[in-house]
Design a protein around this motif. Structure first.
Motif: not given
Length: 405
Positions: A76, A82-88, A125, A128, A130, A133
């Motif tokens: 992540v 919030s960025e950790k939860e929304s991007t991978v 991902a 869910s 996300k 990246k």
């Protein structure tokens, strides 16, 4: 006496000069050794940073080994919560050395075909919510000219049929609409997939306005754009027809029996993970540059293709179509659409299966009667030589159905 004193002074000066030379030599050696050690450390650090970059980029030409599929390898991005939860950012692995492939005999391994990320994790991902990246390597920068966007709206669809067609094939599309594509049940729908041809813009405009079943993008319709048309199909299903339980992708010179197809779906009792059709195994790439199916070693370095389904009939469940649509932008494109689909499926660990009741006749006999069709069990017949042949085949099929029921 005076000469003796001068001689002594001269010897003293020589000893001091020699001593200074030894000191300077020692300092030089120390500087050289220190520089060598620092250079070695810098080189190691450079290699480590390069390795890190390789592991976080996805322009590579291999995929992870089995250990990569562990959940802890889903990285992540660092930043706010919030960025950790929304991007991978999925880890990638080193590339194949394409300078060496001419000297190798490589068996197909989905882990060695770009991109080199865990595609099952990628799909999870995206589903869910996300944002991935990793860099997209299979772009599709085309716009819709016609969408048939109301085809599936508000319907409980068991099956949507996507028919690949050329803009110039008006008569064949018309024959389909009056034969097997004349749908009366509300649980099925049909659309035609077209690329762009300048000579038929106005004709397609009229056809789309009348029938509202044309899906078209602005890429040039040609043999080389077959994969683009297939990508368009999956994108359209994902955006406009996610309520259909099953998707059937066919060519416009294929006769199909929707009744037999629905009975097959019911018989298999498969709700998820279905990818079925005319299965081909152990096929080899054409390396002859004169062949229209030519694929270079740089495009595809392996000796064999993975199992794939011939393009005239590909049946899948909605979850498979969704996963393929998500994965395709991250898989290196190949101009052969059915083989490309087989590669994407292999990277997702989706195993295509052979489907009964499919007839593949490549001779295209000029006869209007296709005598080798068993209408009781046929799901799809390829290939129909003309619109007239399709109409005769349809009449024979209807007569057979009357006798059965």
């Amino acid at each position: 006496m005076k000469c003796f004193v001068l001689l002594q002074k001269r010897r003293t000066l020589q000893r001091k000069a020699l001593k200074s030379c030894f000191v300077l030599f020692g300092i030089s050696v120390w500087i050289y050794v220190t520089a060598f050690v620092l250079k070695g450390t810098s080189l190691k650090e450079h290699r480590r940073l390069k390795s890190d970059r390789i592991n976080t980029q996805n322009l590579e030409h291999t995929e992870p080994n089995s250990a990569f599929y562990a959940a802890e390898n889903l990285t992540v991005n660092r930043g706010s919560n919030s960025e950790k939860e929304s991007t991978v950012l999925l880890k990638a692995w080193p590339t194949l050395d394409f300078r060496e492939i001419h000297n190798m005999k490589l068996s197909f391994d989905s882990r060695q075909y770009p991109l080199t990320v865990n595609f099952q994790e990628l799909v999870r991902a995206v589903l869910s919510g996300k944002a991935v990246k990793n860099k997209i390597i299979n772009t599709h920068p085309f716009r819709y000219e016609h969408t048939a966007n109301n085809t599936c709206t508000g319907k409980q669809l068991q099956l949507v049929v996507l028919v690949k067609s050329k803009p110039s094939n008006f008569k064949m599309r018309s024959a389909i609409r009056t034969t097997w594509g004349n749908l009366t049940n509300q649980d099925s729908a049909i659309v035609f997939l077209l690329g762009h041809e300048d000579n038929f813009i106005s004709n397609i405009e009229v056809e789309a306005a009348i029938h509202r079943d044309i899906v078209q993008e602005d890429f040039v319709d040609s043999l080389k754009s077959r994969t683009l048309k297939m990508v368009m199909a999956f994108n359209w299903v994902y955006k406009f027809c996610s309520n259909a339980k099953f998707i059937l992708l066919v060519e416009d010179d294929t006769f199909i029996s929707l009744g037999n197809i629905k009975r097959y779906i019911k018989r298999t009792s498969v709700k998820r993970g279905l990818l079925a059709g005319y299965l081909t195994r152990n096929a080899s790439p054409y390396r002859d540059e004169g062949s229209k199916w030519f694929v270079s070693l740089e495009e595809y370095p392996f000796e064999k293709y993975p199992p794939y389904l011939d393009e005239f009939f590909i049946l899948m469940s909605q979850d498979v179509a969704r996963s393929l649509s998500i994965a395709i932008p991250y898989v290196k494109p190949l101009p052969l659409d059915n083989i490309f689909l087989g590669i994407v499926a292999a990277k997702l660990n989706i195993k295509p299966r052979g489907c009964p009741g499919l007839v593949r006749d490549l001779h295209k006999s000029p006869s209007l009667v296709n005598s080798n069709i068993n209408f009781k069990s046929v799901l799809g017949y390829y290939s129909i030589s003309s619109p007239e042949s399709l109409k005769v085949t349809w009449d024979l099929y209807k007569d057979c159905q009357k006798n059965i029921f």
